[in-house]
Design an enzyme around this catalytic site. Structure first.
Site, mmCIF file in Angstrom:
data_model
loop_
_atom_site.group_PDB
_atom_site.id
_atom_site.type_symbol
_atom_site.label_atom_id
_atom_site.label_comp_id
_atom_site.label_asym_id
_atom_site.label_seq_id
_atom_site.Cartn_x
_atom_site.Cartn_y
_atom_site.Cartn_z
ATOM 1 N N TYR A 1 19.584 1.174 -37.072
ATOM 2 C CA TYR A 1 19.076 -0.083 -37.638
ATOM 3 C C TYR A 1 18.792 -1.109 -36.527
ATOM 4 C CZ TYR A 1 19.063 -4.050 -40.968
ATOM 5 O OH TYR A 1 18.727 -5.153 -41.711
ATOM 6 N N LYS B 1 15.189 -2.698 -35.647
ATOM 7 C CA LYS B 1 14.966 -4.144 -35.744
ATOM 8 C C LYS B 1 14.589 -4.747 -34.382
ATOM 9 C CE LYS B 1 15.594 -4.616 -40.168
ATOM 10 N NZ LYS B 1 14.420 -4.825 -41.012
HETATM 11 P P1 NAP Z 1 17.537 -4.622 -50.387
HETATM 12 O O1 NAP Z 1 18.120 -5.602 -51.325
HETATM 13 O O2 NAP Z 1 18.190 -3.306 -50.162
HETATM 14 O O3 NAP Z 1 15.987 -4.373 -50.829
HETATM 15 C C1 NAP Z 1 15.213 -3.475 -50.104
HETATM 16 C C2 NAP Z 1 13.793 -3.537 -50.596
HETATM 17 O O4 NAP Z 1 12.995 -2.637 -49.799
HETATM 18 C C3 NAP Z 1 13.634 -3.076 -52.034
HETATM 19 O O5 NAP Z 1 12.603 -3.829 -52.629
HETATM 20 C C4 NAP Z 1 13.200 -1.622 -51.892
HETATM 21 O O6 NAP Z 1 12.437 -1.138 -52.987
HETATM 22 C C5 NAP Z 1 12.322 -1.726 -50.649
HETATM 23 N N1 NAP Z 1 12.111 -0.465 -49.943
HETATM 24 C C6 NAP Z 1 13.049 0.371 -49.430
HETATM 25 N N2 NAP Z 1 12.457 1.424 -48.847
HETATM 26 C C7 NAP Z 1 11.116 1.250 -48.988
HETATM 27 C C8 NAP Z 1 9.977 2.002 -48.600
HETATM 28 N N3 NAP Z 1 10.102 3.152 -47.937
HETATM 29 N N4 NAP Z 1 8.748 1.535 -48.925
HETATM 30 C C9 NAP Z 1 8.615 0.369 -49.607
HETATM 31 N N5 NAP Z 1 9.652 -0.384 -49.996
HETATM 32 C C10 NAP Z 1 10.898 0.045 -49.690
HETATM 33 O O7 NAP Z 1 17.369 -5.253 -48.918
HETATM 34 P P2 NAP Z 1 17.424 -6.779 -48.424
HETATM 35 O O8 NAP Z 1 18.819 -7.074 -48.062
HETATM 36 O O9 NAP Z 1 16.684 -7.655 -49.346
HETATM 37 O O10 NAP Z 1 16.618 -6.639 -47.043
HETATM 38 C C11 NAP Z 1 15.235 -6.932 -46.934
HETATM 39 C C12 NAP Z 1 14.841 -6.877 -45.468
HETATM 40 O O11 NAP Z 1 15.627 -7.826 -44.738
HETATM 41 C C13 NAP Z 1 15.118 -5.523 -44.818
HETATM 42 O O12 NAP Z 1 14.121 -5.245 -43.850
HETATM 43 C C14 NAP Z 1 16.450 -5.730 -44.138
HETATM 44 O O13 NAP Z 1 16.644 -4.841 -43.074
HETATM 45 C C15 NAP Z 1 16.314 -7.172 -43.684
HETATM 46 N N6 NAP Z 1 17.569 -7.842 -43.438
HETATM 47 C C16 NAP Z 1 18.526 -7.940 -44.420
HETATM 48 C C17 NAP Z 1 19.713 -8.616 -44.136
HETATM 49 C C18 NAP Z 1 20.814 -8.777 -45.168
HETATM 50 O O14 NAP Z 1 21.898 -9.250 -44.784
HETATM 51 N N7 NAP Z 1 20.595 -8.460 -46.441
HETATM 52 C C19 NAP Z 1 19.923 -9.157 -42.866
HETATM 53 C C20 NAP Z 1 18.936 -9.037 -41.905
HETATM 54 C C21 NAP Z 1 17.761 -8.379 -42.201
HETATM 55 P P3 NAP Z 1 13.148 -0.445 -54.291
HETATM 56 O O15 NAP Z 1 13.818 -1.553 -55.055
HETATM 57 O O16 NAP Z 1 12.010 0.143 -55.046
HETATM 58 O O17 NAP Z 1 14.136 0.543 -53.757
#
Ligand code: NAP
Length: 248
Positions: free
Chosen positions: A155, A159
């Site tokens: 990851y 990133k």
């Molecule tokens: P999340 O709640 O797990 O949601 C992930 C989203 O990505 C869902 O809409 C999922 O769709 C979609 N997805 C997964 N694989 C995919 C693919 N192959 N093609 C298209 N869509 C896909 O994640 P989140 O926490 O909101 O994170 C969103 C972004 O922010 C990510 O890039 C993550 O790495 C980044 N981020 C998150 C955090 C955190 O603390 N949460 C911190 C830093 C960065 P489905 O619902 O259809 O599965």
């Protein structure tokens, strides 16, 4: 309505941060393509909420890791809305494990969705944006891409890779009036962080000056700003939304 007449594609918009970004862009006036991978019901709900704001919404299920699926996503946006102004590469997954135990398939899956997926969508969208001489590409990275993290070599590499991709794209595309920036969220309350053990959460909170995890809206506001004309002279940058975590 700072984004009225703009069209946006948000990958991974069915849940979490992507959902908040899609809704915030719609509230600011943009029509939005809601991309997702599996969760039809959640994605349909986001599209309904966008329409309730008086904006157009297009649902598009596609695995961004597959180049042909990413191309189809951008083409669908063009044929539905006529143009692509804003791309938010938000789709992401994690498959955490210590390096000594990490399986090849977990390395490949995380790099494919988080990094190659962003490249696939940016390449296809840039072709459309170059024709219009306008564009905003915003890549959702992570503080983990800046600092590394135990159990997240795949990851963190993906990133951090996004930050290099952001800078290269920014240099290649700025002459066409296309800006490319990265947002590095800290720890945000979504399904991705919901399963963290209490001890890990406590340790993380100790590293966050604001003493709380962020909410998806804390990230969405920054993305909307980067999509507006107010951010026209900002490109190739990484901006953290992390409660002060990386200022320590
Ligand atoms: P999340 O709640 O797990 O949601 C992930 C989203 O990505 C869902 O809409 C999922 O769709 C979609 N997805 C997964 N694989 C995919 C693919 N192959 N093609 C298209 N869509 C896909 O994640 P989140 O926490 O909101 O994170 C969103 C972004 O922010 C990510 O890039 C993550 O790495 C980044 N981020 C998150 C955090 C955190 O603390 N949460 C911190 C830093 C960065 P489905 O619902 O259809 O599965």
């Amino acid at each position: 309505m700072v984004l009225s007449d703009r069209t946006a594609i948000v990958t991974g918009a069915s849940r979490g941060i992507g959902r908040a970004i899609a809704l915030s862009l719609a509230k600011a006036g943009a029509d939005v393509v809601v991309n997702y991978a599996r969760n039809d019901t959640a994605a349909a709900e986001v599209a309904d909420l966008i329409r309730a704001e008086g904006r157009r919404a297009l649902l598009f299920k596609a695995d961004v890791a597959a180049p042909e699926a990413a191309e189809a996503l951008i083409k669908a946006a063009q044929s539905e809305f006529g143009r692509v102004d804003i791309l938010v590469n938000n789709a992401g997954i994690n498959r955490d494990n210590l390096v000594l135990r990490m399986k090849d398939e977990d390395w490949d899956a995380v790099l494919s969705v988080n990094l190659k997926g962003a490249f696939n969508c940016a390449r296809a969208a840039a072709r459309a944006m170059v024709k219009n001489q306008y564009g905003r590409i915003i890549n959702i990275s992570s503080v983990v891409g800046l600092t590394g993290n135990f159990g997240q070599a795949n990851y963190a590499a993906a990133k951090a890779g996004l930050l290099g991709l952001t800078k290269a794209l920014a240099k290649e595309l700025c002459s066409r009036n296309i800006t490319v920036n990265a947002v590095a969220p800290g720890f945000i309350n979504t399904e991705m962080t919901a399963g963290l053990p209490e001890k890990v959460t406590e340790k993380l909170l100790a590293q966050i000056p604001m003493k709380r995890f962020g909410e998806p809206e804390d990230v969405a506001g920054l993305v909307v700003f980067l999509a507006t004309d107010a951010a026209a002279y900002i490109t190739g940058q990484t901006i953290a939304a992390d409660g002060g975590m990386t200022c320590m």
